[in-house]
Write a protein that holds these residues in place. Sequence first.
Motif, PDB file in Angstrom:
ATOM      1  N   LYS A 150     -27.535   7.390-105.925  1.00 52.72           N
ATOM      2  CA  LYS A 150     -27.937   6.334-106.886  1.00 52.72           C
ATOM      3  C   LYS A 150     -27.945   4.959-106.201  1.00 52.72           C
ATOM      4  N   THR A 151     -26.957   4.742-105.346  1.00 48.49           N
ATOM      5  CA  THR A 151     -26.838   3.405-104.694  1.00 48.49           C
ATOM      6  C   THR A 151     -27.985   3.179-103.725  1.00 48.49           C
ATOM      7  N   GLY A 152     -28.349   4.262-103.031  1.00 42.58           N
ATOM      8  CA  GLY A 152     -29.425   4.129-102.051  1.00 42.58           C
ATOM      9  C   GLY A 152     -28.874   3.741-100.682  1.00 42.58           C
ATOM     10  N   TYR A 153     -29.701   3.915 -99.677  1.00 39.14           N
ATOM     11  CA  TYR A 153     -29.277   3.645 -98.292  1.00 39.14           C
ATOM     12  C   TYR A 153     -30.048   2.459 -97.725  1.00 39.14           C
ATOM     13  N   PRO A 154     -29.482   1.696 -96.774  1.00 37.77           N
ATOM     14  CA  PRO A 154     -28.132   1.868 -96.225  1.00 37.77           C
ATOM     15  C   PRO A 154     -27.069   1.442 -97.232  1.00 37.77           C
ATOM     16  N   LEU A 155     -25.926   2.096 -97.168  1.00 36.37           N
ATOM     17  CA  LEU A 155     -24.817   1.746 -98.055  1.00 36.37           C
ATOM     18  C   LEU A 155     -23.554   1.590 -97.211  1.00 36.37           C
ATOM     19  N   VAL A 171     -23.482   3.614 -93.815  1.00 37.12           N
ATOM     20  CA  VAL A 171     -24.167   4.919 -93.805  1.00 37.12           C
ATOM     21  C   VAL A 171     -25.655   4.633 -94.010  1.00 37.12           C
ATOM     22  N   ARG A 172     -26.468   5.059 -93.064  1.00 37.08           N
ATOM     23  CA  ARG A 172     -27.875   4.659 -93.089  1.00 37.08           C
ATOM     24  C   ARG A 172     -28.796   5.736 -93.677  1.00 37.08           C
ATOM     25  N   ALA A 173     -28.276   6.978 -93.803  1.00 34.63           N
ATOM     26  CA  ALA A 173     -29.122   8.049 -94.351  1.00 34.63           C
ATOM     27  C   ALA A 173     -28.238   9.085 -95.013  1.00 34.63           C
ATOM     28  N   ALA A 174     -28.824   9.799 -95.999  1.00 31.73           N
ATOM     29  CA  ALA A 174     -28.071  10.763 -96.825  1.00 31.73           C
ATOM     30  C   ALA A 174     -27.362  11.802 -95.967  1.00 31.73           C
ATOM     31  N   GLU A 175     -28.050  12.237 -94.889  1.00 33.27           N
ATOM     32  CA  GLU A 175     -27.441  13.332 -94.129  1.00 33.27           C
ATOM     33  C   GLU A 175     -26.158  12.906 -93.396  1.00 33.27           C
ATOM     34  N   GLU A 176     -25.984  11.599 -93.272  1.00 30.56           N
ATOM     35  CA  GLU A 176     -24.770  11.120 -92.600  1.00 30.56           C
ATOM     36  C   GLU A 176     -23.600  10.977 -93.582  1.00 30.56           C
ATOM     37  N   VAL A 197     -11.984   5.246-102.004  1.00 36.92           N
ATOM     38  CA  VAL A 197     -13.060   4.421-101.435  1.00 36.92           C
ATOM     39  C   VAL A 197     -13.970   3.928-102.552  1.00 36.92           C
ATOM     40  N   LEU A 198     -14.777   2.938-102.204  1.00 34.78           N
ATOM     41  CA  LEU A 198     -15.836   2.488-103.113  1.00 34.78           C
ATOM     42  C   LEU A 198     -17.132   2.428-102.317  1.00 34.78           C
ATOM     43  N   LEU A 199     -18.264   2.495-103.016  1.00 35.55           N
ATOM     44  CA  LEU A 199     -19.567   2.483-102.347  1.00 35.55           C
ATOM     45  C   LEU A 199     -20.300   1.204-102.741  1.00 35.55           C
ATOM     46  N   GLU A 200     -21.025   0.626-101.811  1.00 37.79           N
ATOM     47  CA  GLU A 200     -21.823  -0.567-102.126  1.00 37.79           C
ATOM     48  C   GLU A 200     -23.125  -0.524-101.337  1.00 37.79           C
ATOM     49  N   ARG A 201     -24.175  -1.032-101.941  1.00 31.83           N
ATOM     50  CA  ARG A 201     -25.408  -1.200-101.195  1.00 31.83           C
ATOM     51  C   ARG A 201     -25.099  -2.130-100.014  1.00 31.83           C
ATOM     52  N   TYR A 202     -25.613  -1.812 -98.856  1.00 35.78           N
ATOM     53  CA  TYR A 202     -25.280  -2.599 -97.662  1.00 35.78           C
ATOM     54  C   TYR A 202     -26.240  -3.776 -97.534  1.00 35.78           C
ATOM     55  N   LEU A 203     -25.686  -4.975 -97.544  1.00 33.92           N
ATOM     56  CA  LEU A 203     -26.502  -6.185 -97.346  1.00 33.92           C
ATOM     57  C   LEU A 203     -26.605  -6.406 -95.843  1.00 33.92           C
ATOM     58  N   THR A 204     -27.774  -6.421 -95.302  1.00 38.29           N
ATOM     59  CA  THR A 204     -27.915  -6.428 -93.838  1.00 38.29           C
ATOM     60  C   THR A 204     -27.777  -7.821 -93.235  1.00 38.29           C
ATOM     61  N   LYS A 205     -28.021  -8.885 -94.000  1.00 39.90           N
ATOM     62  CA  LYS A 205     -27.890 -10.220 -93.394  1.00 39.90           C
ATOM     63  C   LYS A 205     -27.263 -11.185 -94.413  1.00 39.90           C
ATOM     64  N   PRO A 206     -26.043 -10.856 -94.860  1.00 40.92           N
ATOM     65  CA  PRO A 206     -25.455 -11.703 -95.899  1.00 40.92           C
ATOM     66  C   PRO A 206     -24.821 -12.964 -95.311  1.00 40.92           C
ATOM     67  N   ARG A 207     -24.624 -13.931 -96.186  1.00 40.62           N
ATOM     68  CA  ARG A 207     -23.795 -15.091 -95.832  1.00 40.62           C
ATOM     69  C   ARG A 207     -22.522 -15.022 -96.657  1.00 40.62           C
ATOM     70  N   HIS A 208     -21.460 -15.624 -96.094  1.00 42.16           N
ATOM     71  CA  HIS A 208     -20.188 -15.715 -96.817  1.00 42.16           C
ATOM     72  C   HIS A 208     -20.159 -17.103 -97.440  1.00 42.16           C
ATOM     73  N   VAL A 209     -20.368 -17.172 -98.736  1.00 37.06           N
ATOM     74  CA  VAL A 209     -20.331 -18.459 -99.445  1.00 37.06           C
ATOM     75  C   VAL A 209     -19.238 -18.373-100.502  1.00 37.06           C
ATOM     76  N   GLU A 210     -18.326 -19.298-100.446  1.00 32.81           N
ATOM     77  CA  GLU A 210     -17.183 -19.263-101.365  1.00 32.81           C
ATOM     78  C   GLU A 210     -17.142 -20.534-102.199  1.00 32.81           C
ATOM     79  N   ILE A 211     -16.593 -20.383-103.394  1.00 29.02           N
ATOM     80  CA  ILE A 211     -16.529 -21.508-104.338  1.00 29.02           C
ATOM     81  C   ILE A 211     -15.065 -21.894-104.552  1.00 29.02           C
ATOM     82  N   GLN A 212     -14.770 -23.181-104.388  1.00 31.20           N
ATOM     83  CA  GLN A 212     -13.429 -23.685-104.678  1.00 31.20           C
ATOM     84  C   GLN A 212     -13.283 -23.855-106.178  1.00 31.20           C
ATOM     85  N   VAL A 213     -12.259 -23.236-106.757  1.00 28.19           N
ATOM     86  CA  VAL A 213     -12.029 -23.416-108.205  1.00 28.19           C
ATOM     87  C   VAL A 213     -10.657 -24.029-108.411  1.00 28.19           C
ATOM     88  N   PHE A 214     -10.464 -24.624-109.578  1.00 25.43           N
ATOM     89  CA  PHE A 214      -9.178 -25.219-109.913  1.00 25.43           C
ATOM     90  C   PHE A 214      -8.961 -25.090-111.413  1.00 25.43           C
TER      91      PHE A 214
END
Length: 667
Positions: A150-155, A171-176, A197-214
């Motif tokens: 359901k999630t799809g590859y790469p994951l 994991v780039r393909a079902a057989e793996e 474990v948990l599964l997630e769709r793999y983001l291939t070029k993400p940025r790490h952006v964080e928000i300061q909260v108070f």
Amino acid sequence: MFDKILIANRGEIACRIIRTAQCLGIGTVAVYSDADAAARHVAMADEAYRLGPAAAGESYLRAELILDAARRSGADAIHPGYGFLSENAAFAEACGAAGISFIGPPVAAITAMGSKSAAKKIMEQAGVPLVPGYHEEDQDDARLAQEAEKTGYPLLIKASAGGGGKGMRVVRAAEEFAAALAAAKREAANAFGDDRVLLERYLTKPRHVEIQVFGDSRGSVLHLFERDCSIQRRHQKVLEEAPAPGMNPELREKMGQAAVAAAQAIGYTGAGTVEFLLDEDGSFYFMEMNTRLQVEHPVTEMITGIDLVEWQLRVAAGEALPCRQADLAISGHAFEARIYAEDPNRDFLPSIGTLRHLRSPAENVHVRIDTGVRQGDAVSMHYDPMIAKLIVWDTDRPAALRRLRQALAEYQVVGVTTNLSFLGAVAAHEAFAQGDLDTSFIERYRDALLPEAGPASDQVLALACLDVLLRRGEEARAQACASADPYSPWHSASGWRLNCDNHQLLTFMDAEDLVSLTAHFRTGGYLLDLPGGSLPVRGELTSTGDLIADLGGKRLRATVVRHGMDLTIMAQGAVHRLVLQDPYAHAGEQEEVGGTLTAPMPGKVVAVMVESGAQVKKGTPLMILEAMKMEHTISAPTDGRIAELMFSVGALVAEGSQLLAFDAEEV
Ligand code: MV4
């Protein structure tokens, strides 16, 4: 407001917190280990209490010792800083039980965010976007395989109990999938004692952006915009900035509101950070929430003009947030560079030693230095080897980047290897200047960011020669003045020779190579025979020990730091080390380089994987050393036999200690 607070931390963050507390007229109590008895944070505080031996587990992590110091000092609150006990729910609870305010979020919030998978569930219910995937309790292999489809590859398969990148598998393909799942579960069980474990769709070029909260204790929550922390190495942040390059107001508003919703979902109070993965298409997904003040908080302070530690103190003392969301705005752009005692050319191995020379850029409205060390301090193996955080600000990103490059070029550290050149290379990189950031930036541009150290340039050699000759001249003049016969020719340092031009031969060791140069004395200076040809040079040493040089008409300022025969030449942002050879020293005995394997750094033996007498193949892991949260595996240099093990698990070893005797197999 509190009368007196205890800072349960060390280094730059302890100094930083003390600085704000003192500005507010609040008494400050430091705690320290034996290794920090003379540390800057101890000197800054109004009073200080010893915790115990250097090891963090016997000092800064000992909650009962910290609480005892708080009781003895009469502190009415404890600020945990970051790291150590800052996200330890039991410690926060113990503070409350002792009637001492914990300057941080409620215990329940710390607990809720402590489990990555539990945090995701809370965020999902709060409508905070998660990466598409699966993170339910049913861990049956067939169900996971079904969810992977359901999630799809790469994951990505992630350990539910993991964090900081540990236990992640692409994991780039079902057989793996089946094999990867089995491996991920084994790894999670070994690393965390929990194979979920948990599964997630793999983001291939993400940025790490964080928000300061108070949040405050009256239910108000606001955000103080975003920070981009994508420049990371092995999940350690290297360079951070605010605001995020390329961010548009709409996306900023959406991410800010999502972060506020996340904080509200757990009744958050105090300073917190909601970390997101930002995909190339502008989608963003909750990663985790940190229930502490972050290392990189200064960039937010620089663009908002807010002292976040002051807010922490006020909110923990029961005050309302000092302003509303609408009152907040971004002004300019800020960067933070984390200056570390580590060797980028040795896989960022920590560099232990004494800060023999430490000179930082001048601080002003554009440059801020948060540091916990002073010249002469030791960088030890017990703690994170951070030297300082260099924070710069200007009206826009290009201007701030110029400030960053300049400040990094001016920063001088001698006595340990640092990452300053690496930071300078990142700041100088065109992709960085364009704001083309993502979490793989360092890997992608590794060759440009970590070039092989080359031989000394003619400029470096000329500066080294000038420094040596000018100092020799000064010493000769001083000796002449102090002697009964100041005009004796024996006091001359002019290199005078009978029937020969005045010259001196200087030989340096440059890494593994010997470089010999002839300096011909000339009126007012020298003519140097350099690898690239002859060069007329002159110069003078300033009262601060700097060198004002004229190299063939090019005038520049340099700093050459001497330590015995060691010279560290710093000029125009470049650093190079040379060792002056004493022409009269006997050639050292070529040490018998037997099969000894020595410790590359001081540390603790945490694993021994072989027994004495064992036959091993080249590359076989033999022993693991740990220092400052990093592990270093000692492997067999060739095929051979373990002749003798010098240490067992738990032993503390000094740099250079022989760890084991090894009989290399004759090839
Ligand atoms: C990801 C990812 C790509 N796709 N999740 C790394 C540690 C933890 N904070 C989450 N991490 C990642 N999760 C999906 N679905 C890429 C990373 C990642 C990363 C994230 C933030 C900062 C630096 C990183 C370095 C490598 C991988």
